[in-house]
Enzyme design. Structure first.
Site, PDB file in Angstrom:
ATOM      1  N   GLY A  44      16.713 -93.207   6.089  1.00 44.73           N
ATOM      2  CA  GLY A  44      17.647 -92.081   5.935  1.00 44.73           C
ATOM      3  C   GLY A  44      17.264 -90.894   6.797  1.00 44.73           C
ATOM      4  O   GLY A  44      18.113 -90.253   7.426  1.00 44.73           O
ATOM      5  N   CYS A  45      15.985 -90.593   6.847  1.00 44.12           N
ATOM      6  CA  CYS A  45      15.505 -89.445   7.620  1.00 44.12           C
ATOM      7  C   CYS A  45      15.660 -89.693   9.113  1.00 44.12           C
ATOM      8  O   CYS A  45      15.997 -88.784   9.874  1.00 44.12           O
ATOM      9  CB  CYS A  45      14.058 -89.133   7.270  1.00 44.12           C
ATOM     10  N   THR A  46      15.454 -90.939   9.532  1.00 44.75           N
ATOM     11  CA  THR A  46      15.639 -91.297  10.934  1.00 44.75           C
ATOM     12  C   THR A  46      17.119 -91.190  11.294  1.00 44.75           C
ATOM     13  O   THR A  46      17.467 -90.621  12.340  1.00 44.75           O
ATOM     14  CB  THR A  46      15.101 -92.721  11.212  1.00 44.75           C
ATOM     15  N   SER A  49      17.982 -87.403  11.501  1.00 51.14           N
ATOM     16  CA  SER A  49      17.383 -86.757  12.675  1.00 51.14           C
ATOM     17  C   SER A  49      18.029 -87.245  13.970  1.00 51.14           C
ATOM     18  O   SER A  49      18.263 -86.452  14.887  1.00 51.14           O
ATOM     19  CB  SER A  49      15.871 -87.013  12.694  1.00 51.14           C
TER      20      SER A  49
END
Length: 149
Positions: A44-46, A49
């Protein structure tokens, strides 16, 4: 006390991925996308970002500087930036100072187990250092669209 639109964005002083001190005062007169995310190199963070990376020129054209914040270390941020070619700074809030000021260090629950973690939240801050908007329901793959709507 929870922050809300119209509040002054709390100042902070933490290091970026290269060990350089960064504070909100450094961005006086600029609009800032301050996004809090749980962990470097997680799906999710990738996605979030990389969505900001892929639309970085549009965000800059709208006048925004982008700053990512997580509790990861400078070294972890360096690897994440390198692996994903991120063009913006990531702040290493290892002491959770920024998280506490912005109310993003919260109790979470997974499979009935409670733990403390980062609430994925984005703060849009205007040139005067006031919070314009708080995005709490972040769509990781469409985040830029949420910001520029």
């Amino acid at each position: 006390m929870a922050l809300k639109a119209g509040d002054k964005a709390p100042d902070f002083n933490v290091n970026d991925q290269d060990g350089n001190a960064v504070s909100m005062k450094d961005y006086a007169g600029k609009k800032v996308v301050l996004y809090f995310y749980p962990r470097d190199n997680t799906p999710g963070c990738t996605a979030e970002s990389c969505n900001l990376r892929d639309n970085y020129e549009a965000l800059q054209a709208a006048g925004y500087e982008v700053l990512g914040v997580s509790t990861d270390t400078e070294k972890s941020h360096q690897k994440f930036i390198e692996k994903q070619s991120l063009p913006f700074k990531l702040l290493a809030d290892t002491e959770k100072e920024v998280h506490e000021k912005y109310g993003t260090w919260v109790e979470k629950s997974m499979y009935g187990r409670k733990y403390m973690g980062t609430a994925r939240t984005t703060f849009l801050i205007d040139e005067q250092g006031k919070i314009e908007e708080i995005i709490e329901k972040v769509k990781t793959k469409e985040h830029t669209a949420q910001i520029l709507k």
